[in-house]
Scaffold this active site. Structure first.
Site, PDB file in Angstrom:
ATOM      1  CD  GLU A  90     -22.567 -28.648  12.006  1.00  0.00           C
ATOM      2  OE1 GLU A  90     -21.436 -28.876  11.528  1.00  0.00           O
ATOM      3  OE2 GLU A  90     -23.617 -28.973  11.450  1.00  0.00           O
ATOM      4  CB  CYS A 103     -12.981 -26.493  13.885  1.00  0.00           C
ATOM      5  SG  CYS A 103     -13.914 -25.819  12.509  1.00  0.00           S
ATOM      6  CB  CYS A 110     -22.646 -19.694   5.486  1.00  0.00           C
ATOM      7  SG  CYS A 110     -21.304 -18.772   4.704  1.00  0.00           S
ATOM      8  CB  CYS A 114     -19.174 -22.038  -1.284  1.00  0.00           C
ATOM      9  SG  CYS A 114     -18.282 -20.562  -0.762  1.00  0.00           S
ATOM     10  CB  CYS A 117     -20.140 -25.123   1.362  1.00  0.00           C
ATOM     11  SG  CYS A 117     -20.069 -24.916   3.146  1.00  0.00           S
ATOM     12  CB  CYS A 333     -18.526 -26.309   7.898  1.00  0.00           C
ATOM     13  SG  CYS A 333     -17.763 -26.084   6.312  1.00  0.00           S
TER      14      CYS A 333
HETATM   15  N1  SAH Z   1     -16.380 -19.167   5.266  1.00  0.00           N
HETATM   16  C1  SAH Z   1     -15.023 -19.554   5.519  1.00  0.00           C
HETATM   17  C2  SAH Z   1     -14.858 -20.614   6.594  1.00  0.00           C
HETATM   18  C3  SAH Z   1     -15.810 -21.776   6.630  1.00  0.00           C
HETATM   19  S1  SAH Z   1     -15.610 -23.137   5.526  1.00  0.00           S
HETATM   20  C4  SAH Z   1     -14.361 -19.992   4.234  1.00  0.00           C
HETATM   21  O1  SAH Z   1     -15.002 -20.025   3.216  1.00  0.00           O
HETATM   22  O2  SAH Z   1     -13.154 -20.248   4.266  1.00  0.00           O
HETATM   23  C5  SAH Z   1     -14.075 -23.867   5.825  1.00  0.00           C
HETATM   24  C6  SAH Z   1     -13.453 -24.509   4.592  1.00  0.00           C
HETATM   25  O3  SAH Z   1     -14.104 -25.751   4.235  1.00  0.00           O
HETATM   26  C7  SAH Z   1     -13.541 -23.646   3.351  1.00  0.00           C
HETATM   27  O4  SAH Z   1     -12.341 -23.717   2.654  1.00  0.00           O
HETATM   28  C8  SAH Z   1     -14.668 -24.309   2.589  1.00  0.00           C
HETATM   29  O5  SAH Z   1     -14.668 -23.956   1.247  1.00  0.00           O
HETATM   30  C9  SAH Z   1     -14.396 -25.767   2.848  1.00  0.00           C
HETATM   31  N2  SAH Z   1     -15.503 -26.679   2.626  1.00  0.00           N
HETATM   32  C10 SAH Z   1     -16.822 -26.427   2.689  1.00  0.00           C
HETATM   33  N3  SAH Z   1     -17.541 -27.540   2.415  1.00  0.00           N
HETATM   34  C11 SAH Z   1     -16.647 -28.531   2.197  1.00  0.00           C
HETATM   35  C12 SAH Z   1     -16.759 -29.911   1.877  1.00  0.00           C
HETATM   36  N4  SAH Z   1     -17.944 -30.491   1.766  1.00  0.00           N
HETATM   37  N5  SAH Z   1     -15.620 -30.625   1.719  1.00  0.00           N
HETATM   38  C13 SAH Z   1     -14.407 -30.038   1.872  1.00  0.00           C
HETATM   39  N6  SAH Z   1     -14.229 -28.742   2.178  1.00  0.00           N
HETATM   40  C14 SAH Z   1     -15.343 -27.989   2.330  1.00  0.00           C
END
Ligand code: SAH
Length: 343
Positions: A90, A103, A110, A114, A117, A333
């Site tokens: 995406e 973006c 990934c 986390c 996510c 994401c």
């Molecule tokens: N892997 C990298 C970049 C991708 S995620 C990282 O971890 O920074 C980009 C950002 O969105 C990260 O801060 C991630 O923790 C956050 N993120 C992921 N899912 C989310 C959600 N459902 N709501 C808000 N932020 C989210």
């Protein structure tokens, strides 16, 4: 077929050389792609027909197909791109009044896991290649009016950028190149889950891109639960690498903090965060959680966000609350990809 930019700038020159074409043709091709935004070889009218035919038999301009295109009421547009192998990723356009951000993703899926996510729910399928990363830029640029240009890139889409630096850095070279998108280094931000070794590697790179670290918790115990890589890269290691990056780049490091109701949004967490960041040149970005179907997390109330923000401010930590964009189109994401089964 290979993407025309896959061999990189020098690679295309070598190909031209092997086929007895002058080197300046590479610059012309790049200008057609990045600046004049053409989608087909026959539109490159200042190239000899013979060259266009030769290029079209060996290279392609698009290795992706647009599997979905969504537009939110705030103007945010999201593309779901499908590669030749059926994998999908995406990318998002965030148009502004004068400033247009994009973006981009660096991996299919990934592996960081986390827990809140959507991108990591099924693990990682593969790294994207440099040209697949560049192709996202070109695809998104085509959504803009011809007189508008991309002015900012955030590498915060699907995947962990520091797990794919080998492909990401050449792709960002294309973004910076005046013959490419011509975007300044300081307008390209790399987001990371916080792989300390990767941050150190980036500190040694000639281009010091602004860095955003996904912190999400102020202590190791909670962070290891939310961001599992914290077990390999605990906060002490991460903060040391962040400090090194700040010293090498002279740029304030941003810390992302996604606020999960009743998980990491307590006043006590804010106070711990003050202790962790006090004295550092840092900015905290508070992000209200964007709920993901099937996951148990919720966004905190506005009052909770305000209180958290105030504690940081009172503690002398710079903070901002990030605006949510594209909420109606699952712009967090990995959400759109999960919503679309592969046909
Ligand atoms: N892997 C990298 C970049 C991708 S995620 C990282 O971890 O920074 C980009 C950002 O969105 C990260 O801060 C991630 O923790 C956050 N993120 C992921 N899912 C989310 C959600 N459902 N709501 C808000 N932020 C989210």
């Amino acid at each position: 077929m290979k993407h025309v930019l896959e061999p990189g700038h020098l690679g295309l020159r070598a190909w031209l050389n092997d086929h007895a074409y002058p080197q300046y043709r590479a610059s012309q091709i790049r200008r057609w792609l990045f600046q004049r935004r053409v989608s087909q070889w026959n539109e490159m009218t200042d190239l000899p027909k013979r060259l266009r035919v030769a290029l079209s038999t060996e290279f392609t301009i698009w290795t992706t197909r647009i599997a979905a295109h969504q537009k939110a009421s705030d103007g945010t547009e999201k593309l779901l791109l499908e590669f030749g192998d059926g994998s999908r990723t995406e990318c998002v356009l965030l148009p502004g009044a004068s400033d247009h951000s994009i973006c981009i993703s660096t991996q299919v899926g990934c592996s960081m896991g986390c827990v809140f996510c959507a991108s990591g729910l099924d693990g990682v399928q593969r790294n994207l290649t440099a040209s697949e990363i560049v192709e996202q830029m070109l695809r998104l640029q085509l959504l803009l009016a011809p007189t508008h240009r991309i002015s900012r890139i955030v590498v915060m889409g699907m995947g962990e950028p520091l797990a794919n630096l080998k492909q990401l850095l050449p792709a960002l070279d294309e973004a910076r190149d005046p013959e490419g998108l011509g975007i300044g280094t300081r307008r390209i931000t790399i987001y990371t889950v916080g792989i300390a070794a990767g941050i150190r590697q980036l500190a040694n790179h000639s281009r010091r891109y602004p860095l955003a670290i996904s912190l999400h918790a102020p202590n190791d115990h909670l962070r290891s639960q939310l961001v599992p890589v914290n077990r390999q890269h605990p906060l002490s290691d991460l903060m040391e690498a962040a400090e090194l990056y700040f010293r090498a780049s002279g740029r304030r490091v941003t810390y992302e903090y996604v606020m999960l109701a009743r998980v990491n949004d307590h006043a006590d967490h804010a106070e711990q965060l003050v202790r962790l960041l006090r004295g550092r040149t840092a900015l905290v970005n508070l992000i209200p959680y964007n709920p993901v179907a099937g996951l148990p997390f919720r966004a905190p109330t506005e009052a909770t966000v305000t209180r958290f923000c105030q504690i940081l401010e009172n503690g002398g930590v710079q903070v901002q609350v990030r605006q949510r964009k594209g909420a109606g189109i699952q712009a967090a994401c990995g959400q759109l990809r999960r919503d679309r089964p592969v046909f």
